[in-house]
Structures are given as structure tokens and as C-alpha cells.
Design a protein around this motif. Sequence first.
Motif, PDB file in Angstrom:
ATOM      1  N   PRO A 237      -1.735  47.301 -60.982  1.00  0.00           N
ATOM      2  CA  PRO A 237      -2.794  46.454 -60.432  1.00  0.00           C
ATOM      3  C   PRO A 237      -2.369  44.985 -60.430  1.00  0.00           C
ATOM      4  O   PRO A 237      -1.653  44.545 -61.331  1.00  0.00           O
ATOM      5  CB  PRO A 237      -3.969  46.671 -61.389  1.00  0.00           C
ATOM      6  CG  PRO A 237      -3.374  47.195 -62.649  1.00  0.00           C
ATOM      7  CD  PRO A 237      -2.075  47.842 -62.305  1.00  0.00           C
ATOM      8  N   CYS A 238      -2.833  44.262 -59.408  1.00  0.00           N
ATOM      9  CA  CYS A 238      -2.494  42.849 -59.283  1.00  0.00           C
ATOM     10  C   CYS A 238      -3.747  42.095 -58.873  1.00  0.00           C
ATOM     11  O   CYS A 238      -4.439  42.477 -57.934  1.00  0.00           O
ATOM     12  CB  CYS A 238      -1.401  42.676 -58.231  1.00  0.00           C
ATOM     13  SG  CYS A 238      -1.142  40.944 -57.752  1.00  0.00           S
ATOM     14  N   THR A 239      -4.055  41.037 -59.614  1.00  0.00           N
ATOM     15  CA  THR A 239      -5.248  40.233 -59.328  1.00  0.00           C
ATOM     16  C   THR A 239      -4.885  38.817 -58.891  1.00  0.00           C
ATOM     17  O   THR A 239      -5.739  37.938 -58.845  1.00  0.00           O
ATOM     18  CB  THR A 239      -6.142  40.148 -60.586  1.00  0.00           C
ATOM     19  OG1 THR A 239      -5.340  39.659 -61.659  1.00  0.00           O
ATOM     20  CG2 THR A 239      -6.727  41.500 -60.964  1.00  0.00           C
ATOM     21  N   CYS A 240      -3.610  38.598 -58.570  1.00  0.00           N
ATOM     22  CA  CYS A 240      -3.180  37.250 -58.203  1.00  0.00           C
ATOM     23  C   CYS A 240      -3.782  36.816 -56.866  1.00  0.00           C
ATOM     24  O   CYS A 240      -3.886  37.605 -55.936  1.00  0.00           O
ATOM     25  CB  CYS A 240      -1.665  37.187 -58.072  1.00  0.00           C
ATOM     26  SG  CYS A 240      -0.826  37.505 -59.614  1.00  0.00           S
ATOM     27  N   THR A 241      -4.154  35.555 -56.797  1.00  0.00           N
ATOM     28  CA  THR A 241      -4.599  34.984 -55.527  1.00  0.00           C
ATOM     29  C   THR A 241      -3.355  34.493 -54.773  1.00  0.00           C
ATOM     30  O   THR A 241      -2.280  34.347 -55.350  1.00  0.00           O
ATOM     31  CB  THR A 241      -5.525  33.781 -55.774  1.00  0.00           C
ATOM     32  OG1 THR A 241      -4.777  32.792 -56.478  1.00  0.00           O
ATOM     33  CG2 THR A 241      -6.746  34.177 -56.581  1.00  0.00           C
TER      34      THR A 241
ATOM     35  N   ILE B 236       8.257  36.151 -52.240  1.00  0.00           N
ATOM     36  CA  ILE B 236       8.475  37.357 -53.031  1.00  0.00           C
ATOM     37  C   ILE B 236       7.526  37.312 -54.226  1.00  0.00           C
ATOM     38  O   ILE B 236       7.464  36.308 -54.950  1.00  0.00           O
ATOM     39  CB  ILE B 236       9.940  37.414 -53.552  1.00  0.00           C
ATOM     40  CG1 ILE B 236      10.938  37.311 -52.388  1.00  0.00           C
ATOM     41  CG2 ILE B 236      10.164  38.632 -54.438  1.00  0.00           C
ATOM     42  CD1 ILE B 236      11.230  38.580 -51.658  1.00  0.00           C
ATOM     43  N   TYR B 237       6.785  38.378 -54.427  1.00  0.00           N
ATOM     44  CA  TYR B 237       5.836  38.414 -55.536  1.00  0.00           C
ATOM     45  C   TYR B 237       6.588  38.386 -56.878  1.00  0.00           C
ATOM     46  O   TYR B 237       7.462  39.231 -57.106  1.00  0.00           O
ATOM     47  CB  TYR B 237       4.955  39.668 -55.429  1.00  0.00           C
ATOM     48  CG  TYR B 237       3.953  39.733 -56.545  1.00  0.00           C
ATOM     49  CD1 TYR B 237       2.953  38.779 -56.631  1.00  0.00           C
ATOM     50  CD2 TYR B 237       4.039  40.704 -57.539  1.00  0.00           C
ATOM     51  CE1 TYR B 237       2.060  38.789 -57.676  1.00  0.00           C
ATOM     52  CE2 TYR B 237       3.142  40.731 -58.586  1.00  0.00           C
ATOM     53  CZ  TYR B 237       2.154  39.763 -58.649  1.00  0.00           C
ATOM     54  OH  TYR B 237       1.272  39.770 -59.687  1.00  0.00           O
ATOM     55  N   PRO B 238       6.252  37.440 -57.754  1.00  0.00           N
ATOM     56  CA  PRO B 238       7.055  37.276 -58.979  1.00  0.00           C
ATOM     57  C   PRO B 238       6.698  38.242 -60.122  1.00  0.00           C
ATOM     58  O   PRO B 238       7.047  37.966 -61.264  1.00  0.00           O
ATOM     59  CB  PRO B 238       6.782  35.819 -59.365  1.00  0.00           C
ATOM     60  CG  PRO B 238       5.431  35.517 -58.815  1.00  0.00           C
ATOM     61  CD  PRO B 238       5.247  36.371 -57.593  1.00  0.00           C
TER      62      PRO B 238
ATOM     63  N   THR C 186       4.096  38.888 -61.718  1.00  0.00           N
ATOM     64  CA  THR C 186       3.249  38.344 -62.781  1.00  0.00           C
ATOM     65  C   THR C 186       2.403  39.429 -63.463  1.00  0.00           C
ATOM     66  O   THR C 186       2.370  39.512 -64.689  1.00  0.00           O
ATOM     67  CB  THR C 186       2.293  37.285 -62.174  1.00  0.00           C
ATOM     68  OG1 THR C 186       2.996  36.562 -61.167  1.00  0.00           O
ATOM     69  CG2 THR C 186       1.747  36.360 -63.231  1.00  0.00           C
ATOM     70  N   CYS C 187       1.730  40.222 -62.652  1.00  0.00           N
ATOM     71  CA  CYS C 187       0.797  41.222 -63.213  1.00  0.00           C
ATOM     72  C   CYS C 187       1.521  42.448 -63.787  1.00  0.00           C
ATOM     73  O   CYS C 187       0.905  43.264 -64.471  1.00  0.00           O
ATOM     74  CB  CYS C 187      -0.206  41.665 -62.155  1.00  0.00           C
ATOM     75  SG  CYS C 187      -1.344  40.350 -61.693  1.00  0.00           S
ATOM     76  N   LEU C 188       2.804  42.565 -63.495  1.00  0.00           N
ATOM     77  CA  LEU C 188       3.581  43.637 -64.117  1.00  0.00           C
ATOM     78  C   LEU C 188       3.951  43.208 -65.536  1.00  0.00           C
ATOM     79  O   LEU C 188       3.909  43.994 -66.477  1.00  0.00           O
ATOM     80  CB  LEU C 188       4.846  43.930 -63.304  1.00  0.00           C
ATOM     81  CG  LEU C 188       5.717  45.083 -63.791  1.00  0.00           C
ATOM     82  CD1 LEU C 188       4.955  46.402 -63.744  1.00  0.00           C
ATOM     83  CD2 LEU C 188       6.996  45.196 -62.971  1.00  0.00           C
TER      84      LEU C 188
HETATM   85 ZN    ZN Z   1      -0.630  39.718 -59.676  1.00  0.00          ZN
END
Ligand code: ZN
Length: 298
Positions: free
Chosen positions: A97-101, A118-120, A122-124
Motif C-alpha cells: 500500500p502507498c499513501t504518498c501524494t 521514479i517512486y522512491p 517510501t511506503c515500502l
Molecule cells: Zn507511498
Amino acid sequence: MQYTGRFAPSPTGPLHFGSLVAAVASYCDAKSQGGKWLLRMENLDEPREVKGAADTILQQLDAFGFEWDDAVVHQSQRAEYYADALNTLQNKQLIYPCTCTRKEIADSSNASGIDGLIYPKTCLKHAPKPTNIHAAARVAVLDKNITFVDRIQGEITQNLARDVGDFIVKRADGLFAYQLAVVVDDATQGVTHVVRGADLLDSTPRQIYLQQLLGFATPLYAHVPVAVNLAGEKLSKQTLAKPISTSLTEHQLFDALSFLGQNPPTEIKNATLDKGWRWAITNWKISNVPNLRQIKSI
Ligand code: ZN
Ligand code: GLU
């Protein structure tokens, strides 16, 4: 192997010349190999669908004499198939799951890919609280080349970690992402050959990756050049492309075949549509389609 092809328009507006080209190419390729040709309405985002566009598309295809096999499939009615696939990915712990804006990603990413930042991950690294229901689902990709041979564009290689990053398979608003839906639909409809516009060439490695994760076969791909206007923009509703007309269909079929490098004889222009199709299917040569990603058309 029984050939099964498809045409998958998004009902965001009427078909224009660029969509006609993709339809003609996929139809001729299927019919010249005695295959089936399926029609799928890609209306994943039903509430935002343009009213009446799907009907207009059906009328346009009908006026051109396209004959599709089986009932038209609507993505809006297939959520349980996509949910099943998402479950499979979940059970294999391939998604998170990812909640990043957008802003959070813009502030934290330090690499650009072919489709933006590129998605960094974060949520992982720091899992969001499980109570948050408005989470998107991202699939973790590998730092490994994915290579396929496109029947028109030749060998294509992408490294998903470097070029795309962990990508979304379900959006935070609950809608399934195109990349997941198209893979599930092509597999469940038994599609063996995908012939579509080259604007989707860069999406194909993502789709092949999902096929591998879900245990689906990879179809053969052929990406035809996209029709662009003189400014180099893809013909679309946004660029105010003219809808194809349901009169003078023979002329437009001739133009689409010319665009596709098939060199139709000029008689086809004024012959019956039936004759046009017969010529197109009998003489279809995918090797004559220019291996370009885009071609200027009026
Ligand atoms: Zn995220
Ligand atoms: N629905 C997409 C479009 O209209 C095509 C998707 C596909 O052919 O895979 O551009």
C-alpha cells in the motif's frame, strides 16, 4: 494456435483517424490469419466516461464494416477479475500500500523515468498505518532487463526499476489501473496477438512483468505508428482530432491502409467497402508497416 486479436478503444470520445489505423491493423492481422477479433470497451473509469461515446464507437465500427467476434466486453463490469489478480499479487507479497501524494513523491524522488518521477519506495520502507483505507497499491519491480521483440518495432528492452519504478496497480480512489486491467483482460479473453498504437510500446514491459507475476502467457505484440498532427501531438480528443466520418468509409479505409504502408491500389478508394476489405485482408503484410513510433498525418 488459434489466433485471437482485439481492439480496445477507450470511450473518451469518437474514433478519429489514429484509432481507425489501430483498428484496421489489428483487424487485418487477425482476419488474414483466420483469427478471431474481439472488441473491448476500456471504460475502467465509468463515472468519468463520456456519455454516448461507446455507442458512437460501435456505430462507427459498424459503418466501416468491422465484424467483431463474441459479445463486446466492458471493463466496468470486470472488477472481480481485477480484484482476483490483485489478490494473487497480494498473496505473493508483490504489492504494497502507498499513501504518498504527488507532492510527497515530487519532494522525495531523485530520479526520472520514462513516465515521470521514479517512486522512491517510501511506503515500502515505512509501511503506512493499516487503518488508512485510501491507499493505492504498488507493485514492486526488479532491477532487471525485460526484452521482447515487437513484430513491427523490433527488439525493445526496458529495466523497470530504472525506467519506471514501482507502479500503481490500484489507485487510491479504488479504481484498478489500466496496466493491471489490460493484462487481466488480454489473458482471460485468450488474446494471442496484440496490435495497437505505438504510444503503448513503453507500457508493454510493465504488462509483460505483470503477466509473469500472474502466470499468464505473453501475447505477441505489434505496435503500429501513431498518427500525429503537424505539431507532433497524438491525434486525440484533447488535440481536437476530427472524428472519423461514417460516410466515404472506402476513402478512409484507403487512407488507413496507405498510412500502414500497404500500398492499396487507387481503385480501392471508389470500390465497395466489401472489396476494400477483401483487398486489405488478402494483401495484409505486417512487414510493410513502417517501424516508426509516429507519422505525421493531416
Ligand atoms: Zn507511498
Ligand atoms: N484503451 C487504450 C487506448 O484507447 C488501448 C489499450 C490497448 O490496446 O492495450 O488507447
